[in-house]
Design an enzyme around this catalytic site. Structure first.
Site, PDB file in Angstrom:
ATOM      1  N   LYS A 236      -3.208   9.886  -6.647  1.00 59.56           N
ATOM      2  CA  LYS A 236      -3.803  10.436  -5.541  1.00 59.56           C
ATOM      3  C   LYS A 236      -3.396  10.246  -4.149  1.00 59.56           C
ATOM      4  CE  LYS A 236      -8.175   9.549  -8.369  1.00 59.56           C
ATOM      5  NZ  LYS A 236      -9.155   8.692  -8.308  1.00 59.56           N
ATOM      6  N   GLY A 237      -2.463   9.228  -4.200  1.00 65.29           N
ATOM      7  CA  GLY A 237      -2.294   8.471  -2.879  1.00 65.29           C
ATOM      8  C   GLY A 237      -1.593   9.236  -1.836  1.00 65.29           C
TER       9      GLY A 237
ATOM     10  N   ASP B 210       7.141   0.743  -3.786  1.00 71.15           N
ATOM     11  CA  ASP B 210       6.795  -0.694  -3.840  1.00 71.15           C
ATOM     12  C   ASP B 210       8.008  -1.299  -4.919  1.00 71.15           C
ATOM     13  OD1 ASP B 210       5.955  -3.272  -4.137  1.00 71.15           O
ATOM     14  OD2 ASP B 210       3.928  -2.803  -4.545  1.00 71.15           O
TER      15      ASP B 210
ATOM     16  N   ARG C  86      -9.410   5.006   0.821  1.00 63.62           N
ATOM     17  CA  ARG C  86      -8.254   6.249   0.894  1.00 63.62           C
ATOM     18  C   ARG C  86      -8.420   6.917   2.242  1.00 63.62           C
ATOM     19  NH1 ARG C  86      -5.432   6.724  -3.900  1.00 63.62           N
ATOM     20  NH2 ARG C  86      -6.559   6.252  -5.817  1.00 63.62           N
TER      21      ARG C  86
HETATM   22  P1  XMP Z   1       6.205   1.114  -7.566  1.00 61.50           P
HETATM   23  O1  XMP Z   1       6.177  -0.344  -7.722  1.00 61.50           O
HETATM   24  O2  XMP Z   1       6.400   1.917  -8.855  1.00 61.50           O
HETATM   25  O3  XMP Z   1       4.513   1.576  -7.378  1.00 61.50           O
HETATM   26  O4  XMP Z   1       6.944   1.562  -6.528  1.00 61.50           O
HETATM   27  C1  XMP Z   1       4.151   2.604  -6.442  1.00 61.50           C
HETATM   28  C2  XMP Z   1       2.867   2.598  -6.732  1.00 61.50           C
HETATM   29  O5  XMP Z   1       2.142   1.554  -6.494  1.00 61.50           O
HETATM   30  C3  XMP Z   1       0.902   1.546  -5.859  1.00 61.50           C
HETATM   31  N1  XMP Z   1       1.102   0.399  -4.442  1.00 61.50           N
HETATM   32  C4  XMP Z   1       0.066   0.298  -3.701  1.00 61.50           C
HETATM   33  N2  XMP Z   1      -1.015   0.765  -3.429  1.00 61.50           N
HETATM   34  N3  XMP Z   1      -1.329  -0.282  -1.669  1.00 61.50           N
HETATM   35  C5  XMP Z   1      -1.569   0.578  -2.428  1.00 61.50           C
HETATM   36  O6  XMP Z   1      -3.031   1.020  -2.147  1.00 61.50           O
HETATM   37  C6  XMP Z   1      -0.205  -1.141  -1.660  1.00 61.50           C
HETATM   38  O7  XMP Z   1      -0.034  -1.858  -0.745  1.00 61.50           O
HETATM   39  C7  XMP Z   1       0.503  -0.458  -2.608  1.00 61.50           C
HETATM   40  N4  XMP Z   1       1.859  -0.936  -3.215  1.00 61.50           N
HETATM   41  C8  XMP Z   1       2.046  -0.284  -4.566  1.00 61.50           C
HETATM   42  C9  XMP Z   1       0.806   2.740  -5.299  1.00 61.50           C
HETATM   43  O8  XMP Z   1       0.033   3.773  -6.019  1.00 61.50           O
HETATM   44  C10 XMP Z   1       2.074   3.458  -5.316  1.00 61.50           C
HETATM   45  O9  XMP Z   1       2.311   4.977  -5.703  1.00 61.50           O
HETATM   46 MG    MG Z   2       0.769   6.224  -5.535  1.00 58.82          MG
END
Ligand code: XMP
Ligand code: MG
Length: 184
Positions: free
Chosen positions: A47-48, A107, A169
């Site tokens: 959903k992000g 991330d 969100r």
């Molecule tokens: P990766 O590690 O696969 O993860 O790149 C990406 C997903 O991890 C979540 N994510 C976050 N969500 N604040 C959040 O609300 C953060 O600081 C954060 N860091 C990673 C997010 O869902 C992203 O799509």
């Molecule tokens: Mg996401």
């Protein structure tokens, strides 16, 4: 929801609504140039990416279609395996399409690494990535978004689509959470 409505929950504002708007305008202009005359399909990751998708797409001046995927990690093992489960798949066929994945944040980069190769395997003509934010860990992964909003420190951020336990969100800015919120 604005900063004034968040009480003591936000430790620091990283990017305001205006910062985000200005950055997306530049990204949108670049995307419009790069995809002129091409068949563009934006794929938002639920959903992000909802806010980025809504705002970035409106900065793009060439025709496009939109579709959505929802993915989830296989618990803790995902950190090492990078295996992702599809919760909601695309409605559109991506074969021969120029796909631009729209994400809130990179991330570790594992989610997008998996998603990119998954869409390539379906025969997309090209698969690129537009991400609003990138954390330092992602730089170690072998994945470089073609369009990036901001590089941020390795802190947990919320707002503008990003959640903490599904909350925050709808903040119109991006910020870090005060430790008391997550019991720190
Ligand atoms: P990766 O590690 O696969 O993860 O790149 C990406 C997903 O991890 C979540 N994510 C976050 N969500 N604040 C959040 O609300 C953060 O600081 C954060 N860091 C990673 C997010 O869902 C992203 O799509
Ligand atoms: Mg996401």
């Amino acid at each position: 929801m604005e900063l004034k409505d968040t009480g003591e929950d936000i430790a620091r504002v990283l990017y305001t609504k205006d910062d985000i708007d200005r950055r997306l305008a530049l990204m949108g202009a670049q995307i419009s140039r790069d995809y002129a005359g091409k068949d563009l399909l934006l794929v938002g990751v639920l959903k992000g990416a909802i806010m980025v998708m809504a705002d970035l797409s409106r900065k793009i001046s060439v025709p496009l279609k939109m579709d959505w995927m929802a993915v989830s990690s296989y618990g803790a093992s995902t950190k090492s395996s990078g295996v992702v489960r599809i919760l909601k798949d695309l409605n559109e066929d991506v074969k021969d399409k120029n796909v631009l994945i729209v994400e809130d944040i990179l991330d570790s980069g594992l989610t997008l690494t998996w998603l990119k190769s998954n869409l390539e395997a379906r025969g997309a003509a090209s698969v690129r990535i537009a991400a609003m934010l990138r954390k330092p860990e992602a730089v170690k992964a072998d994945i470089v978004p073609e369009y990036i909003g901001y590089d941020i420190p390795n802190e947990f951020v919320v707002g503008y689509g990003l959640d903490y336990a599904e909350h925050y969100r709808h903040l119109d800015f991006i910020g870090t959470l005060a430790p008391h919120v997550y019991g720190g």
